[in-house]
Write a protein that holds these residues in place. Structure first.
Motif, PDB file in Angstrom:
ATOM      1  N   GLN A  40       0.837  -1.198   0.000  1.00  0.00           N
ATOM      2  CA  GLN A  40       0.000   0.000   0.000  1.00  0.00           C
ATOM      3  C   GLN A  40       0.877   1.256   0.000  1.00  0.00           C
ATOM      4  OE1 GLN A  40      -3.094  -0.238   2.965  1.00  0.00           O
ATOM      5  NE2 GLN A  40      -3.777  -2.260   2.277  1.00  0.00           N
ATOM      6  N   GLU A  41       1.880   1.230  -0.916  1.00  0.00           N
ATOM      7  CA  GLU A  41       2.790   2.357  -1.172  1.00  0.00           C
ATOM      8  C   GLU A  41       3.734   2.689  -0.011  1.00  0.00           C
ATOM      9  OE1 GLU A  41       3.360   3.845  -4.077  1.00  0.00           O
ATOM     10  OE2 GLU A  41       1.951   2.382  -4.880  1.00  0.00           O
ATOM     11  N   VAL A  42       3.872   1.776   0.921  1.00  0.00           N
ATOM     12  CA  VAL A  42       4.815   1.967   2.025  1.00  0.00           C
ATOM     13  C   VAL A  42       5.835   0.839   1.975  1.00  0.00           C
ATOM     14  CG1 VAL A  42       5.104   2.103   4.523  1.00  0.00           C
ATOM     15  CG2 VAL A  42       3.075   3.095   3.440  1.00  0.00           C
ATOM     16  N   CYS A  43       7.128   1.183   1.942  1.00  0.00           N
ATOM     17  CA  CYS A  43       8.176   0.169   1.871  1.00  0.00           C
ATOM     18  C   CYS A  43       8.220  -0.630   3.175  1.00  0.00           C
ATOM     19  CB  CYS A  43       9.536   0.814   1.632  1.00  0.00           C
ATOM     20  SG  CYS A  43       9.710   1.567   0.001  1.00  0.00           S
ATOM     21  N   LEU A  44       8.269  -1.968   3.022  1.00  0.00           N
ATOM     22  CA  LEU A  44       8.404  -2.815   4.197  1.00  0.00           C
ATOM     23  C   LEU A  44       9.795  -2.664   4.799  1.00  0.00           C
ATOM     24  CD1 LEU A  44       6.727  -6.209   3.169  1.00  0.00           C
ATOM     25  CD2 LEU A  44       5.869  -4.518   4.781  1.00  0.00           C
ATOM     26  N   PHE A  73       8.491 -11.788  -4.240  1.00  0.00           N
ATOM     27  CA  PHE A  73       9.748 -11.678  -3.507  1.00  0.00           C
ATOM     28  C   PHE A  73       9.684 -12.394  -2.153  1.00  0.00           C
ATOM     29  CE2 PHE A  73      10.676  -8.523  -6.642  1.00  0.00           C
ATOM     30  CZ  PHE A  73      12.064  -8.471  -6.708  1.00  0.00           C
ATOM     31  N   GLY A  74       8.529 -12.953  -1.824  1.00  0.00           N
ATOM     32  CA  GLY A  74       8.392 -13.716  -0.589  1.00  0.00           C
ATOM     33  C   GLY A  74       8.328 -12.870   0.660  1.00  0.00           C
ATOM     34  N   ALA A  75       8.046 -11.546   0.524  1.00  0.00           N
ATOM     35  CA  ALA A  75       7.992 -10.678   1.699  1.00  0.00           C
ATOM     36  C   ALA A  75       6.869 -11.089   2.653  1.00  0.00           C
ATOM     37  CB  ALA A  75       7.804  -9.230   1.263  1.00  0.00           C
ATOM     38  N   TRP A  76       5.825 -11.721   2.134  1.00  0.00           N
ATOM     39  CA  TRP A  76       4.702 -12.140   2.958  1.00  0.00           C
ATOM     40  C   TRP A  76       5.075 -13.248   3.939  1.00  0.00           C
ATOM     41  CZ3 TRP A  76       3.477 -17.283   2.109  1.00  0.00           C
ATOM     42  CH2 TRP A  76       3.992 -17.838   0.935  1.00  0.00           C
ATOM     43  N   THR A  77       6.223 -13.920   3.741  1.00  0.00           N
ATOM     44  CA  THR A  77       6.638 -14.996   4.643  1.00  0.00           C
ATOM     45  C   THR A  77       7.329 -14.468   5.889  1.00  0.00           C
ATOM     46  OG1 THR A  77       8.795 -15.287   3.554  1.00  0.00           O
ATOM     47  CG2 THR A  77       6.932 -16.550   2.683  1.00  0.00           C
ATOM     48  N   HIS A  78       7.671 -13.179   5.907  1.00  0.00           N
ATOM     49  CA  HIS A  78       8.360 -12.630   7.078  1.00  0.00           C
ATOM     50  C   HIS A  78       7.952 -11.185   7.361  1.00  0.00           C
ATOM     51  CE1 HIS A  78      10.881 -11.906   3.475  1.00  0.00           C
ATOM     52  NE2 HIS A  78      11.090 -10.724   4.019  1.00  0.00           N
ATOM     53  N   GLU A  79       6.756 -10.813   6.985  1.00  0.00           N
ATOM     54  CA  GLU A  79       6.280  -9.453   7.246  1.00  0.00           C
ATOM     55  C   GLU A  79       6.148  -9.223   8.745  1.00  0.00           C
ATOM     56  OE1 GLU A  79       2.455  -6.560   6.208  1.00  0.00           O
ATOM     57  OE2 GLU A  79       2.505  -8.637   5.521  1.00  0.00           O
ATOM     58  N   GLU A  80       6.719  -8.142   9.213  1.00  0.00           N
ATOM     59  CA  GLU A  80       6.661  -7.817  10.635  1.00  0.00           C
ATOM     60  C   GLU A  80       5.257  -7.331  11.020  1.00  0.00           C
ATOM     61  OE1 GLU A  80       9.068  -8.185  12.834  1.00  0.00           O
ATOM     62  OE2 GLU A  80      10.553  -8.939  11.390  1.00  0.00           O
ATOM     63  N   ASN A  81       4.842  -7.741  12.206  1.00  0.00           N
ATOM     64  CA  ASN A  81       3.587  -7.239  12.796  1.00  0.00           C
ATOM     65  C   ASN A  81       2.371  -7.514  11.910  1.00  0.00           C
ATOM     66  OD1 ASN A  81       5.068  -6.108  14.983  1.00  0.00           O
ATOM     67  ND2 ASN A  81       5.564  -4.334  13.700  1.00  0.00           N
TER      68      ASN A  81
END
Length: 453
Positions: free
Chosen positions: A49-53, A289-297
């Protein structure tokens, strides 16, 4: 196989333990670890949502489970079929622990004629609500599992570990309460998925109906006697049983309404599950990129906007957006499947082509499996596959297309009549021989083996 199952269950337990405590794999994701394929790239901005993880080094257990083990299980089901998967499935293995330890629940039974007392284990009654509606129950649990995964389980290690431990406890509890493979046949949420990818038969599945009588076929329950020989341990917990003859079970139940719900809505569930990553983040990088496997909070996002479409957040909480998305697409694909089946029947009627109802449904289900298998591997495992050299990525794509096409070619022409003829070709000659008839006149001096060919 018993030793292989022990190795697999121990590996699974180690993976679960790593979800709670893992000091080993986080260094593999350090940006400075140039030798690791899992290293984070500080120059890549993955936006949600336009915010960098804000990505930090993370344990890779969840990523391995979701992006490697689960896709491998789907591939195994289509290629080696239900029989292979059931014999290596960790949950199927742990569900048999109470029976193996001799602590399974039993009830007292008194013979009214002799007064002799015996103790029997419980089975699901054939006319019970569970026996009639188990597929609806399993499919509902599967839907809830997908929603739970998107909302709670995907990224938080201890939540995923707790979810897997709870599943193991449920499998053991059902194994204590009921005999046979009741967990697999009546309760397991993965059972509908197994049916879709492995029925009527896998690409390399053995043909149970072409084996001699009293043969231990496919993944039927078995034990080993004192001489080390396998013998049947079947208690008839389900009839017909998919573990004894998967194709017979398929043809017997093919016209039940629950099968159409399963096959047609499953495509929508698979598509919407992966499409939701895009609807939520506003881009595909978040998934691939697999960011969903380690998204914080992750748990803090439950009441934040669940959709981000055309650079605009939609004020529907994520905790509602997920079940609504999966439910809508699942229902839509079910309705579309029914419409397409109706159009196909009308087309055959206009062409005056007489095809049995079971064969029409079989062809529709076969197309569903072919399409959803390829659809799944457009997404499934891609966070891991993208780490491979580009040549191996193309090879992987070619393998998926080749395997699914071969499966379609072998499955499309199957029918109940072919199945029955193949069964009779093995069993009928033996029955004739037992009668000791002078059959040379009827067979025109031909042998049974030549007739079978």
């Amino acid at each position: 196989m018993h030793r292989i199952r022990w190795i697999l269950i121990l590996g699974w337990l180690i993976l679960i333990a790593s979800l709670f405590f893992d000091p080993i794999t986080p260094p593999l994701t350090e940006p400075s670890n140039t030798l690791s394929p899992f290293k984070l790239d500080p120059n890549v901005c993955i936006k949600v949502q336009e915010v960098c993880l804000q990505e930090q080094p993370y344990p890779v257990g969840a990523r391995i489970f979701w992006a490697a083990i689960v896709p491998c299980s789907i591939f195994i089901l289509l290629v080696w079929g239900h029989e292979f998967w059931r014999r290596i499935c960790p949950l199927s293995f742990v569900s048999q622990i109470p029976r193996t330890l001799g602590i399974q629940r039993r009830y007292k039974r008194v013979n009214p004629l002799t007064g002799k007392i015996s103790y029997k284990s419980s089975k699901v009654k054939k006319n019970s609500w569970l026996a009639r509606n188990y597929l609806y129950l399993q499919f509902s649990c599967f839907y809830l599992g997908l929603c739970t995964r998107l909302l709670f389980v995907n990224t938080t290690g201890w939540v995923l570990g707790s979810f897997l431990v709870l599943t193991i406890i449920c499998a053991i509890a059902v194994g204590y309460l009921y005999d046979g493979k009741s967990w697999c046949n009546y309760f397991c949420p993965m059972s509908p998925v197994q049916k879709i990818y492995s029925e009527p038969r896998g690409l390399l599945t053995s043909a149970a109906h072409q084996t001699p009588n009293k043969t231990i076929t496919q993944s039927m329950c078995r034990t080993v006697d004192s001489q080390g020989e396998e013998k049947s341990d079947c208690v008839a917990c389900q009839t017909p049983c998919i573990d004894i003859d998967a194709e017979r079970s398929y043809w017997t139940d093919i016209s039940k309404p629950n099968r159409k719900l399963l096959y047609y809505s499953y495509i929508g569930l698979v598509f919407s599950f992966y499409f939701y990553y895009y609807l939520y983040a506003g881009n595909w990088d978040y998934y691939y990129f697999g960011a969903w496997t380690h998204e914080e909070n992750l748990l803090n996002t439950l009441f934040k906007p669940g959709f981000y479409i055309f650079d605009t957040p939609i004020p529907i909480p994520k905790i509602l957006a997920v079940p609504l998305t999966l439910g809508f697409f699942g229902l839509a694909s079910y309705v579309i499947g029914l419409k397409l089946e109706k159009y196909y029947k009308n087309y055959l009627a206009r062409k005056k082509i007489a095809i049995p109802k079971e064969l029409i449904e079989h062809r529709m289900f076969t197309l569903c499996t072919f399409l959803v298998f390829n659809l799944f591997f457009v997404f499934g495992g891609r966070p891991t596959v993208r780490l491979l050299p580009i040549s191996l990525q193309y090879l992987f794509n070619a393998l998926i297309i080749f395997v699914s096409t071969m499966w379609l070619y072998r499955t499309w022409g199957r029918s109940p009549q072919i199945y029955l003829r193949e069964s009779l070709a093995v069993r009928f000659p033996k029955k004739i021989r037992k009668l000791r008839l002078h059959n040379s006149w009827y067979l025109k001096v031909r042998s049974f083996n030549r007739i079978k060919k």
